[in-house]
Scaffold this active site. Structure first.
Site, short mmCIF file in Angstrom:
data_model
loop_
_atom_site.label_atom_id
_atom_site.label_comp_id
_atom_site.label_asym_id
_atom_site.label_seq_id
_atom_site.Cartn_x
_atom_site.Cartn_y
_atom_site.Cartn_z
NE ARG A 12 -3.55 0.10 2.71
CZ ARG A 12 -4.39 0.37 3.66
NH1 ARG A 12 -4.39 -0.20 4.67
NH2 ARG A 12 -5.11 1.55 3.62
CG ASN A 87 6.96 1.70 3.36
OD1 ASN A 87 7.12 2.92 3.41
ND2 ASN A 87 5.97 0.89 3.15
CB SER A 139 7.75 10.79 8.68
OG SER A 139 6.77 11.65 8.61
CE1 TYR A 152 3.97 7.55 11.13
CE2 TYR A 152 4.56 9.74 10.74
CZ TYR A 152 4.41 8.51 10.31
OH TYR A 152 5.01 8.34 8.92
CE LYS A 156 7.68 6.60 10.25
NZ LYS A 156 7.73 5.36 9.19
CB ILE A 185 3.32 11.23 0.45
CG1 ILE A 185 4.91 11.67 1.04
CG2 ILE A 185 3.39 10.40 -1.05
CD1 ILE A 185 5.45 12.43 -0.20
#
Length: 242
Positions: A12, A87, A139, A152, A156, A185
């Protein structure tokens, strides 16, 4: 000799774009996914249609045993492991001060600890390969922080530190390790967002637009190829300023 690359979260979004790009570059692909079998089969069908050599692997990287066992499964099937694209990731947005511990623990287990365990298990195989490489998908949030995504962003940011350490530690043995830090993105995750939630990000970037997953995939492919870049994080964020 054709190189084999493992892509986690490869069915994905950015991972899927990376799979398509590396397939065009002639890599053999080991594509790992956590639980979306439909997306996995759809990606497999797309890769079949372009004649890519690939295999799917279901694995939850938050599970220590599954993360540790994955590289050996791939080497058993392909005979070698030459590259790793870390990823896979998840987020669980909310106010950090009121978030229950189990919520941010899951994000840590997947994004950070899962990546660390998988990389540790993959290293013995990578170090046997010719000009091996690791690319870690961080990120922009890991660089500048992100309100509402503290956990998050923390994971990262930690991945950037991991990239720097791995690059310095294993560079003398020929292993190149770098990271990419995508900005905002265009992926299927955007479908649930109102434009007002991300317009400020667009306005804060020099290019004044949303990035495409294919543009991140181009950066990943570049960092996988032999070169002099090491222990570096490449921002793919349209010139975001804060």
């Amino acid at each position: 000799m054709t190189k084999t690359v493992l892509i986690t979260g490869g069915t994905r979004g950015i991972g899927r774009a990376v799979a398509h790009r590396l397939a065009r570059d002639g890599y053999r692909l080991a594509i790992a996914y956590r639980g979306d079998a439909h997306a996995a089969q759809q990606t497999a069908a797309e890769l079949d249609s372009i004649g890519a050599q690939h295999r799917l692997y279901q694995a939850d990287l938050a599970d220590p045993q599954q993360a540790a066992a994955l590289p050996a499964r791939i080497v058993a099937d392909f005979g070698t492991l030459d590259g790793l694209v870390n990823n896979a990731g998840m987020t669980d947005d909310g106010a950090f001060l009121t978030m229950e511990g189990e919520r941010y623990q899951r994000v840590l287990d997947t994004n950070l600890f899962g990546t660390m365990r998988l990389t540790s298990a993959a290293l013995p195989y990578l170090l046997q390969a010719d000009r091996p490489a690791i690319v870690i998908v961080s990120s922009l949030g890991g660089v500048v922080g992100k309100e509402g995504q503290v956990t998050y962003a923390t994971t990262k940011g930690a991945l950037i530190g991991l990239t720097q350490w791995l690059g310095r530690k294993y560079g003398p043995q020929g292993l190149r390790v770098n990271a990419v830090a995508p900005g905002f993105i265009r992926t299927d995750m955007m479908d649930s967002l109102e434009p007002s939630m991300y317009q400020h990000i667009i306005e804060g970037s020099a290019l004044q637009r949303i990035g495409d997953a294919e543009e991140v995939a181009d950066a990943v492919a570049f960092l996988l190829s032999p070169g002099y870049i090491q222990a570096t994080t490449l921002r793919v964020d349209g010139g975001f300023q804060r």
